[in-house]
Design a protein around this motif. Structure first.
Motif, PDB file in Angstrom:
ATOM      1  N   ARG A  85      29.823   2.245 -30.278  1.00 36.81           N
ATOM      2  CA  ARG A  85      30.325   1.123 -31.572  1.00 36.81           C
ATOM      3  C   ARG A  85      31.439   1.095 -31.121  1.00 36.81           C
ATOM      4  NH1 ARG A  85      26.757   0.550 -35.320  1.00 36.81           N
ATOM      5  NH2 ARG A  85      26.146   1.687 -36.329  1.00 36.81           N
ATOM      6  N   HIS A  86      32.074  -0.400 -31.502  1.00 36.43           N
ATOM      7  CA  HIS A  86      33.636  -1.005 -30.259  1.00 36.43           C
ATOM      8  C   HIS A  86      34.841  -0.422 -31.629  1.00 36.43           C
ATOM      9  CE1 HIS A  86      31.535  -3.084 -27.413  1.00 36.43           C
ATOM     10  NE2 HIS A  86      30.442  -3.455 -28.219  1.00 36.43           N
ATOM     11  N   PHE A 144      24.232  -9.191 -31.469  1.00 38.97           N
ATOM     12  CA  PHE A 144      25.565  -8.186 -30.486  1.00 38.97           C
ATOM     13  C   PHE A 144      25.287  -7.294 -31.706  1.00 38.97           C
ATOM     14  CE2 PHE A 144      27.803 -11.088 -28.545  1.00 38.97           C
ATOM     15  CZ  PHE A 144      27.036 -12.009 -27.724  1.00 38.97           C
ATOM     16  N   HIS A 145      25.398  -7.703 -33.148  1.00 37.87           N
ATOM     17  CA  HIS A 145      25.313  -6.140 -34.307  1.00 37.87           C
ATOM     18  C   HIS A 145      24.276  -5.499 -33.868  1.00 37.87           C
ATOM     19  CE1 HIS A 145      26.052  -3.718 -37.336  1.00 37.87           C
ATOM     20  NE2 HIS A 145      24.883  -4.122 -37.551  1.00 37.87           N
ATOM     21  N   SER A 147      19.815  -0.300 -30.014  1.00 34.85           N
ATOM     22  CA  SER A 147      19.781   0.113 -28.864  1.00 34.85           C
ATOM     23  C   SER A 147      20.430   1.449 -29.050  1.00 34.85           C
ATOM     24  CB  SER A 147      20.341  -0.047 -27.329  1.00 34.85           C
ATOM     25  OG  SER A 147      21.985  -0.586 -28.311  1.00 34.85           O
ATOM     26  N   ALA A 200      23.402   1.981 -28.788  1.00 36.62           N
ATOM     27  CA  ALA A 200      25.173   1.562 -28.300  1.00 36.62           C
ATOM     28  C   ALA A 200      26.088   2.303 -28.847  1.00 36.62           C
ATOM     29  CB  ALA A 200      24.976   0.072 -27.570  1.00 36.62           C
ATOM     30  N   HIS A 231      23.069  -3.861 -30.820  1.00 38.67           N
ATOM     31  CA  HIS A 231      24.183  -2.365 -31.345  1.00 38.67           C
ATOM     32  C   HIS A 231      22.950  -1.698 -31.998  1.00 38.67           C
ATOM     33  CE1 HIS A 231      26.783  -3.987 -28.930  1.00 38.67           C
ATOM     34  NE2 HIS A 231      27.666  -2.153 -28.474  1.00 38.67           N
ATOM     35  N   GLU A 232      23.009  -2.204 -32.933  1.00 39.21           N
ATOM     36  CA  GLU A 232      22.103  -0.722 -33.856  1.00 39.21           C
ATOM     37  C   GLU A 232      20.533  -0.646 -33.776  1.00 39.21           C
ATOM     38  OE1 GLU A 232      22.600  -0.323 -37.087  1.00 39.21           O
ATOM     39  OE2 GLU A 232      24.789  -0.287 -36.711  1.00 39.21           O
TER      40      GLU A 232
END
Length: 119
Positions: free
Chosen positions: A116-117, A105-106, A112, A114, A109-110
């Protein structure tokens, strides 16, 4: 209380990991730093597979998959179960499955971009 005490988000009741815990975590991350082993673990986090099924799923030769599985097993990341003549492999437990999911999942995000949470 100083501002720097809370910077990392760690709680004061959280104990420092032991040397053995750190060494075990380093070994797990070392095993997962190989692309083939991470692909295998992603599959094994969702179910049981034999060597032939894993080799076909990731497009790698059976002997190579067997060698990677042996390393993952020695590192305590996978468990096995006999089903007749076949040996079935699966991620060891919920902690290992969670580690794989969070790592990917991390990475998602890296790759795409997207957002950060936050905690």
């Amino acid at each position: 209380m100083y501002a720097r005490d809370n910077v990392s988000g760690a709680h004061q009741t959280q104990e420092q990991p032991t040397t053995a815990q750190v060494e075990a975590a380093v070994e797990a991350f070392r095993m997962l730093s190989d692309a083939t082993r991470l692909r295998l673990m992603w599959l094994l986090a969702s179910g049981e597979y034999d060597v032939s099924s894993l080799a076909e799923a990731i497009g790698t030769a059976r002997p190579s998959v067997s060698q990677h599985l042996a390393k993952l097993r020695l590192a305590g990341l996978v468990r096995t179960r006999r089903d007749g003549r076949r040996v079935l492999y699966r991620a060891r437990d919920a902690h290992v499955r969670g580690l794989i999911a969070e790592a990917l999942f991390h990475a998602g995000h890296e790759v795409s971009g997207a957002p950060r949470h936050d905690d």
